[in-house]
Design a protein around this motif. Structure first.
Motif, PDB file in Angstrom:
ATOM      1  N   UNK A   9     -22.346 -54.121  -3.981  1.00 54.04           N
ATOM      2  CA  UNK A   9     -23.244 -55.051  -4.675  1.00 54.04           C
ATOM      3  C   UNK A   9     -23.993 -55.880  -3.642  1.00 54.04           C
ATOM      4  N   UNK A  10     -25.314 -55.866  -3.744  1.00 48.23           N
ATOM      5  CA  UNK A  10     -26.138 -56.709  -2.878  1.00 48.23           C
ATOM      6  C   UNK A  10     -26.740 -57.805  -3.764  1.00 48.23           C
ATOM      7  N   UNK A  11     -26.148 -58.986  -3.682  1.00 49.16           N
ATOM      8  CA  UNK A  11     -26.608 -60.087  -4.553  1.00 49.16           C
ATOM      9  C   UNK A  11     -27.945 -60.676  -4.079  1.00 49.16           C
ATOM     10  N   UNK A  12     -28.359 -60.311  -2.870  1.00 44.58           N
ATOM     11  CA  UNK A  12     -29.586 -60.887  -2.276  1.00 44.58           C
ATOM     12  C   UNK A  12     -29.500 -62.421  -2.313  1.00 44.58           C
ATOM     13  N   UNK A  13     -30.594 -63.134  -2.604  1.00 39.78           N
ATOM     14  CA  UNK A  13     -30.535 -64.607  -2.599  1.00 39.78           C
ATOM     15  C   UNK A  13     -30.245 -65.100  -4.029  1.00 39.78           C
ATOM     16  N   UNK A  14     -29.105 -64.672  -4.553  1.00 41.51           N
ATOM     17  CA  UNK A  14     -28.673 -64.981  -5.923  1.00 41.51           C
ATOM     18  C   UNK A  14     -27.151 -65.122  -5.949  1.00 41.51           C
ATOM     19  N   UNK A  15     -26.572 -65.772  -6.960  1.00 45.26           N
ATOM     20  CA  UNK A  15     -27.224 -66.663  -7.914  1.00 45.26           C
ATOM     21  C   UNK A  15     -27.528 -68.007  -7.243  1.00 45.26           C
ATOM     22  N   UNK A  16     -28.340 -68.845  -7.896  1.00 45.53           N
ATOM     23  CA  UNK A  16     -28.832 -70.041  -7.203  1.00 45.53           C
ATOM     24  C   UNK A  16     -27.862 -71.216  -7.080  1.00 45.53           C
ATOM     25  N   UNK A  17     -26.728 -71.195  -7.774  1.00 48.00           N
ATOM     26  CA  UNK A  17     -25.780 -72.313  -7.603  1.00 48.00           C
ATOM     27  C   UNK A  17     -24.380 -71.766  -7.352  1.00 48.00           C
ATOM     28  N   UNK A  18     -23.551 -72.600  -6.718  1.00 48.97           N
ATOM     29  CA  UNK A  18     -22.199 -72.144  -6.395  1.00 48.97           C
ATOM     30  C   UNK A  18     -21.366 -71.956  -7.658  1.00 48.97           C
ATOM     31  N   UNK A  19     -21.639 -72.753  -8.711  1.00 49.66           N
ATOM     32  CA  UNK A  19     -20.840 -72.558  -9.921  1.00 49.66           C
ATOM     33  C   UNK A  19     -21.180 -71.216 -10.583  1.00 49.66           C
ATOM     34  N   UNK A  20     -22.447 -70.823 -10.514  1.00 47.38           N
ATOM     35  CA  UNK A  20     -22.796 -69.492 -11.052  1.00 47.38           C
ATOM     36  C   UNK A  20     -22.176 -68.378 -10.196  1.00 47.38           C
ATOM     37  N   UNK A  21     -22.134 -68.624  -8.900  1.00 44.92           N
ATOM     38  CA  UNK A  21     -21.529 -67.619  -8.012  1.00 44.92           C
ATOM     39  C   UNK A  21     -20.040 -67.467  -8.325  1.00 44.92           C
ATOM     40  N   UNK A  22     -19.371 -68.589  -8.548  1.00 42.46           N
ATOM     41  CA  UNK A  22     -17.934 -68.542  -8.879  1.00 42.46           C
ATOM     42  C   UNK A  22     -17.717 -67.720 -10.153  1.00 42.46           C
ATOM     43  N   UNK A  23     -18.599 -67.914 -11.118  1.00 46.69           N
ATOM     44  CA  UNK A  23     -18.480 -67.171 -12.385  1.00 46.69           C
ATOM     45  C   UNK A  23     -18.648 -65.670 -12.151  1.00 46.69           C
ATOM     46  N   UNK A  24     -19.658 -65.349 -11.353  1.00 52.47           N
ATOM     47  CA  UNK A  24     -19.917 -63.935 -11.075  1.00 52.47           C
ATOM     48  C   UNK A  24     -18.748 -63.317 -10.297  1.00 52.47           C
ATOM     49  N   UNK A  25     -18.236 -64.055  -9.318  1.00 54.80           N
ATOM     50  CA  UNK A  25     -17.060 -63.581  -8.580  1.00 54.80           C
ATOM     51  C   UNK A  25     -15.906 -63.317  -9.559  1.00 54.80           C
ATOM     52  N   UNK A  26     -15.705 -64.252 -10.473  1.00 54.82           N
ATOM     53  CA  UNK A  26     -14.590 -64.116 -11.423  1.00 54.82           C
ATOM     54  C   UNK A  26     -14.776 -62.864 -12.285  1.00 54.82           C
ATOM     55  N   UNK A  27     -16.022 -62.580 -12.674  1.00 59.11           N
ATOM     56  CA  UNK A  27     -16.307 -61.419 -13.512  1.00 59.11           C
ATOM     57  C   UNK A  27     -16.027 -60.090 -12.828  1.00 59.11           C
ATOM     58  N   UNK A  28     -16.169 -60.053 -11.500  1.00 58.77           N
ATOM     59  CA  UNK A  28     -16.025 -58.770 -10.804  1.00 58.77           C
ATOM     60  C   UNK A  28     -14.741 -58.706  -9.960  1.00 58.77           C
ATOM     61  N   UNK A  29     -13.925 -59.709 -10.159  1.00 58.89           N
ATOM     62  CA  UNK A  29     -12.719 -59.898  -9.354  1.00 58.89           C
ATOM     63  C   UNK A  29     -11.787 -58.689  -9.263  1.00 58.89           C
ATOM     64  N   UNK A  30     -11.692 -57.966 -10.363  1.00 56.99           N
ATOM     65  CA  UNK A  30     -10.721 -56.864 -10.420  1.00 56.99           C
ATOM     66  C   UNK A  30     -11.289 -55.537  -9.911  1.00 56.99           C
ATOM     67  N   UNK A  31     -12.537 -55.556  -9.470  1.00 55.50           N
ATOM     68  CA  UNK A  31     -13.178 -54.280  -9.130  1.00 55.50           C
ATOM     69  C   UNK A  31     -12.872 -53.809  -7.717  1.00 55.50           C
ATOM     70  N   UNK A  32     -12.766 -52.485  -7.612  1.00 53.32           N
ATOM     71  CA  UNK A  32     -12.643 -51.869  -6.313  1.00 53.32           C
ATOM     72  C   UNK A  32     -14.082 -51.580  -5.846  1.00 53.32           C
ATOM     73  N   UNK A  33     -14.694 -52.590  -5.244  1.00 50.85           N
ATOM     74  CA  UNK A  33     -16.101 -52.487  -4.833  1.00 50.85           C
ATOM     75  C   UNK A  33     -16.313 -53.428  -3.653  1.00 50.85           C
ATOM     76  N   UNK A  34     -17.475 -53.325  -3.035  1.00 48.54           N
ATOM     77  CA  UNK A  34     -17.814 -54.255  -1.951  1.00 48.54           C
ATOM     78  C   UNK A  34     -18.847 -55.225  -2.509  1.00 48.54           C
ATOM     79  N   UNK A  35     -18.573 -56.518  -2.367  1.00 51.99           N
ATOM     80  CA  UNK A  35     -19.508 -57.529  -2.862  1.00 51.99           C
ATOM     81  C   UNK A  35     -20.143 -58.239  -1.664  1.00 51.99           C
ATOM     82  N   UNK A  36     -21.468 -58.211  -1.620  1.00 50.41           N
ATOM     83  CA  UNK A  36     -22.200 -58.881  -0.533  1.00 50.41           C
ATOM     84  C   UNK A  36     -22.960 -60.071  -1.104  1.00 50.41           C
TER      85      UNK A  36
END
Ligand code: PGA
Length: 231
Positions: A9-36
């Motif tokens: 996953x290439x998030x680029x310059x997103x999401x714009x706030x740390x609370x949104x980032x925390x939410x997105x991290x939580x949503x993909x937490x269980x995945x066997x993937x690379x998050x950038x």
């Protein structure tokens, strides 16, 4: 044995706030993937608390430290627990004037500090594909010893397909995959407007995985892409 498909996953310059980032991290937490995620979210608490995904970064400098205001070094990334780093993304080539020479230095530095580089290559215009891919591979990998070249993941991303919704047809992408495979034995990902409806088309024609931009910002959609690829 079934080959392991790598989804990045290439998030680029997103999401714009740390609370949104925390939410997105939580949503993909269980995945066997690379998050950038962007650099500023690399230290988010969420990934250190039982996350399954692997961390990647979107860029790095070629020096380990020094007077390079605004830059991040591969050594810093390594010390943050980062495993992968995207290098030579077309947006960096276009907006920040990164040259193949700079990309070559970044690749060497990332390898030196034990990061796995994800080298992005791809043509701006459809018809130039073979020439561009050939030139980028030659210049970007110049002087890197064979043993290290093998560690690099290559992402074939036709520039015209990135963020446009205008993905490259998988049969056309397969041709580029063959050209790359004639020159290297590396893992090759496809990237460019991937969504969950077309994601398996690329792994079916032989790609080793996907580099996903826009669709990785929607946890549900990204989960579908990862699950489709791994089943
Ligand atoms: P996209 O981006 O999936 O939004 O086209 C891919 C990328 O830039 O890596």
């Amino acid at each position: 044995m079934k080959k392991k498909i790598l989804i990045v996953a290439n998030w680029k310059m997103n999401p714009p706030t740390s609370s949104e980032a925390e939410k997105l991290f939580a949503g993909v937490k269980k995945l066997d993937a690379v998050i950038c995620p962007p650099f500023c979210y690399l230290d988010a608490k969420i990934w250190s608390s039982g996350a399954k995904f692997t961390l990647g970064a979107q860029n790095c400098h070629w020096e380990e430290k020094g007077a390079y205001t605004g830059e991040i070094s591969p050594k810093m990334l390594k010390s943050m627990g980062v495993k992968y780093v995207i290098i030579g993304h077309s947006e960096r080539r276009a907006h920040f004037k990164e040259t193949d020479e700079m990309i070559n230095k970044k690749l060497k530095a990332a390898l030196k500090f034990g990061l796995i580089p994800i080298l992005c290559i791809g043509e701006k215009k459809d018809k130039d594909a073979e020439i561009v891919v050939d030139k980028q591979l030659k210049e970007d990998l110049n002087g890197i010893i064979e043993k290290d070249v093998k560690k690099i993941v290559i992402a074939y991303e036709p520039v015209w397909a990135i963020g446009t919704g205008n993905f490259c047809d998988s049969q056309k992408a397969k041709k580029a995959l063959r050209w790359i495979q004639e020159k290297t034995s590396n893992k090759v990902l496809y990237g460019g407007s991937v969504n969950s409806k077309i994601s398996t088309d690329y792994t079916k024609v032989g790609f080793d995985g996907l580099l996903v931009g826009g669709a990785s910002l929607n946890a549900e959609e990204f989960i579908k892409i990862v699950k489709n690829a791994q089943h």
